[in-house]
Write a protein that holds these residues in place. Structure first.
Motif, short mmCIF file in Angstrom:
data_model
loop_
_atom_site.label_atom_id
_atom_site.label_comp_id
_atom_site.label_asym_id
_atom_site.label_seq_id
_atom_site.Cartn_x
_atom_site.Cartn_y
_atom_site.Cartn_z
N PRO A 187 0.72 -1.21 0.07
CA PRO A 187 -0.03 0.00 0.00
C PRO A 187 0.85 1.11 -0.11
N ILE A 188 1.74 1.35 -0.83
CA ILE A 188 2.73 2.34 -0.85
C ILE A 188 2.22 3.79 -1.09
N GLY A 189 1.05 3.83 -1.95
CA GLY A 189 0.57 5.08 -2.32
C GLY A 189 -0.24 5.75 -0.86
N TYR A 190 -0.68 4.91 -0.10
CA TYR A 190 -1.15 5.41 1.27
C TYR A 190 -0.19 6.30 2.00
N TYR A 191 0.96 6.04 1.76
CA TYR A 191 1.99 7.09 2.29
C TYR A 191 2.42 8.42 1.57
N ASP A 192 1.77 8.30 0.37
CA ASP A 192 2.22 9.72 -0.37
C ASP A 192 0.83 10.60 -0.53
N LYS A 193 0.51 11.12 0.59
CA LYS A 193 -0.91 11.94 0.61
C LYS A 193 -0.79 12.89 -0.59
N GLU A 194 0.29 13.56 -0.72
CA GLU A 194 0.21 14.58 -2.08
C GLU A 194 -0.22 14.12 -3.25
N GLY A 195 0.07 12.50 -3.57
CA GLY A 195 -0.60 11.99 -4.69
C GLY A 195 -1.95 11.62 -4.83
N TRP A 196 -2.73 11.53 -3.59
CA TRP A 196 -3.75 10.84 -3.59
C TRP A 196 -4.89 11.21 -4.51
N ALA A 197 -4.94 12.73 -4.65
CA ALA A 197 -6.06 13.17 -5.63
C ALA A 197 -5.68 13.00 -6.98
N GLY A 422 -4.55 1.88 -1.77
CA GLY A 422 -2.86 2.68 -1.80
C GLY A 422 -1.96 1.90 -2.80
N GLY A 423 -2.33 0.94 -3.38
CA GLY A 423 -1.36 0.15 -4.26
C GLY A 423 -1.29 0.68 -5.55
N PHE A 424 -0.43 0.21 -6.38
CA PHE A 424 -0.10 0.59 -7.92
C PHE A 424 -1.03 -0.23 -8.80
N LEU A 425 -2.15 0.25 -9.10
CA LEU A 425 -3.25 -0.64 -9.88
C LEU A 425 -3.06 -0.90 -11.09
N THR A 426 -2.54 0.27 -12.04
CA THR A 426 -2.71 0.31 -13.41
C THR A 426 -1.39 1.07 -13.95
N PRO A 427 -0.79 0.43 -14.96
CA PRO A 427 0.32 1.10 -15.52
C PRO A 427 0.15 2.68 -16.00
N ARG A 428 1.04 3.36 -15.84
CA ARG A 428 0.77 4.87 -16.44
C ARG A 428 1.72 4.85 -17.76
N GLU A 429 1.48 6.09 -18.36
CA GLU A 429 2.10 6.18 -19.62
C GLU A 429 3.63 6.27 -19.39
N ASN A 430 4.40 5.23 -20.16
CA ASN A 430 5.63 5.23 -20.23
C ASN A 430 6.41 4.49 -18.94
N ALA A 431 5.35 3.79 -18.15
CA ALA A 431 5.73 3.23 -16.98
C ALA A 431 6.14 1.90 -17.61
N LYS A 432 7.26 1.51 -18.08
CA LYS A 432 7.73 0.17 -18.58
C LYS A 432 8.61 -0.64 -17.90
N GLY A 433 8.62 -2.09 -18.03
CA GLY A 433 9.54 -2.51 -17.35
C GLY A 433 9.05 -3.07 -16.12
N ASN A 434 7.94 -2.85 -15.66
CA ASN A 434 7.31 -3.32 -14.44
C ASN A 434 5.90 -4.11 -15.17
N TYR A 435 5.29 -4.71 -13.72
CA TYR A 435 4.35 -5.33 -14.12
C TYR A 435 2.98 -5.10 -13.18
N TRP A 436 1.74 -5.04 -13.40
CA TRP A 436 0.72 -4.70 -12.68
C TRP A 436 -0.28 -5.79 -12.80
N ILE A 437 -0.89 -6.46 -11.73
CA ILE A 437 -1.97 -7.44 -11.72
C ILE A 437 -2.88 -7.10 -10.74
N HIS A 438 -4.28 -7.21 -11.42
CA HIS A 438 -5.41 -6.65 -10.30
C HIS A 438 -6.32 -7.83 -10.40
N LEU A 439 -6.50 -8.37 -9.02
CA LEU A 439 -7.36 -9.52 -9.08
C LEU A 439 -8.81 -9.13 -8.57
N GLN A 440 -9.96 -9.35 -9.25
CA GLN A 440 -11.27 -8.93 -8.89
C GLN A 440 -11.56 -9.52 -7.52
#
Length: 483
Positions: A187-197, A422-440
């Motif tokens: 949940p790394i995003g939960y620690y980055d409050k400035e990026g919440w919005a 607070g997780g990284f759910l979807t790739p952003r533009e130019n976000a290469k080299g990593n992988y995002w898996i979302h389980l419903q």
């Protein structure tokens, strides 16, 4: 994460017969950032399983008889997390001929730098994520230099929850130590409050996911939950305490007798596994709704009994054992917050979750009342809170958005898990080299658990994908090494 650690331990601590690992200790550096003076060391526990190492049928390459799979630890005893990592232990290690290394985080389990005095104000100051990352790097470097057949081995990191956060930070800051990592439910995003919005996160995201899980399980479930809470608060404390079988009436909650019940409800969605775990039924959120809705159609007494049943299996308490008073959790910050002990310290210094709640209960987060005052009291004004520290050091949302220059990380999240907010759910533009898996249909790091006949198809496919990705990292390492 004191109360939450109890829950996570109950999730993964299942009795197993003669585990293959060896319990060992490394003489670890106390302060990796000391400028001068005598270097103090302490015994850090780790688990090592070499039963599959070098058994893949492939010849040794680059001075390595097989890859090393590193579990980066959690806020709890490391042996408590062994059984919950069957994907590493039962699937990947045999296939890859890998060495398994599980490192216990400092100030947890048996890894106490100052023994019984570890939690004194002058001693606990050495507990920080930054020190933990350095611990991991040092112990991996040591083992690769001292174990025969380990010198040129690629290391892949694994972690779930805070461990997933550690896996991400380790790869981001020490790419020479690990070639990649599977960070589940981090949940790394939960620690980055400035990026919440920018990522559609609010102070209510965690509790909104919890509410949604119950609402989707049964449209009448939230109504039944509110009816049960009302039945609890309108009944004599003695009646409720007896029904819940608490060790003391104070266990029901510090402010209201329905707080333990609400805490149990908030804890279940992350544990919403498709098969029984830790004394809980399969799909425990659905089971909870069935129990409460049926009781709502009966009477108030039935609702209190139903609420007690749900609370006890949520906390993993069975038989005649009474429910203890939890030192942190009921009535506090949703998920976790300041409290005594190791995670309480981390919450009071850098891992604070700035959450409010609505739906199941109402809670308004206040930096002063939720953290400042309790932390000052708990740690005698020695805990210096910096809610932006982890983001400043490691990158926050920049990591998942492809703006930090890192690669070879798999971020997996389950939609049933409130920590996925607070997780990284979807790739952003130019976000290469990593992988995002979302389980419903995924709960808290379900993919790290071993395969089960009742796993949803998407989880099975996710593990297959993760295996292929990790195998590719390992082969690339050996190809580069050979060249």
């Amino acid at each position: 994460m004191s109360a939450m650690t109890l829950l996570l331990t109950l999730v993964v601590s299942v009795a197993i017969a003669s585990p293959a690992y060896k319990e060992l200790y490394y003489n670890q550096t106390l302060d990796h950032f000391a400028q001068s003076g005598v270097e103090r060391r302490w015994p850090q526990r780790y688990l090592l399983d070499d039963s599959h190492w070098g058994t893949s049928g492939k010849p040794a390459r680059c001075g390595c008889q097989g890859p090393i799979l590193l579990y980066t630890g959690n806020e709890g005893p490391i042996d408590a997390f062994w059984e919950g990592n069957g994907f590493m232990i039962d699937v990947l290690a045999p296939k890859f001929g890998a060495l398994l290394l599980f490192v216990e985080e400092r100030y947890y389990g048996k890894s106490l730098p100052f023994g019984a005095e570890s939690f004194m104000a002058d001693n606990i100051k050495y507990l920080s994520t930054e020190q933990v990352i350095e611990d991991l790097a040092e112990i991996v470097t040591h083992l690769k230099s001292t174990l025969d057949g380990a010198h040129g081995c690629p290391v892949v990191a694994f972690g779930g929850s805070y461990g997933g956060t550690l896996t991400t930070f380790l790869r981001a800051s020490k790419p020479d130590i690990v070639i990649g990592g599977l960070a589940a439910s981090a949940p790394i995003g939960y620690y980055d409050k400035e990026g919440w919005a920018a990522h559609n996160v609010t102070e209510f995201t965690w509790s909104d996911i919890v509410n949604r899980d119950y609402d989707e399980a049964d449209p009448r479930c939230l109504e039944a939950i509110h009816a049960a809470s009302e039945a609890i608060t309108s009944s004599p404390i003695s009646v409720v305490a007896k029904e819940f079988n608490v060790c003391s009436p104070e266990a029901l909650g510090p402010n209201s007798p329905d707080e333990l019940f609400a805490y149990a409800l908030e804890s279940l969605p992350q544990l919403d596994y498709p098969y029984p775990v830790g004394g809980r039924p399969a799909w425990p959120v659905n089971a909870t709704c069935d129990i409460l809705v049926q009781a709502m159609d009966a009477n108030g007494s039935a609702l209190i009994s139903a609420a007690a049943t749900v609370t006890r299996f949520s906390l993993g308490i069975s038989g005649k054992a009474c429910v203890p008073t939890l030192p942190e959790g009921p009535g506090g910050i949703p998920g976790d917050g300041p409290g005594p002990g190791s995670w309480g310290w981390q919450s009071c210094t850098e891992n604070l979750h700035q959450f409010s709640a609505r739906g199941i209960r109402s809670y308004t987060f206040s930096l002063e009342d939720s953290a400042g005052k309790p932390c000052a009291q708990l740690f005698n004004d020695t805990a210096n809170l910096n809610t932006t520290r982890l983001t400043q050091m490691y990158g926050g949302y920049k990591l998942g958005d492809g703006l930090a220059g890192i690669s070879n990380i798999i971020w997996s999240n389950g939609a049933l898990d409130p920590w996925s907010g607070g997780g990284f759910l979807t790739p952003r533009e130019n976000a290469k080299g990593n992988y995002w898996i979302h389980l419903q249909k995924g709960a808290h790091h379900l993919d790290l658990r071993g395969p089960h006949p009742d796993d949803p198809d998407e989880v099975t496919k996710a593990r297959e994908m993760e295996e292929d990705i990790i195998s590719g990292w390992i082969e690339t390492h050996f190809e580069i090494c050979i060249e």
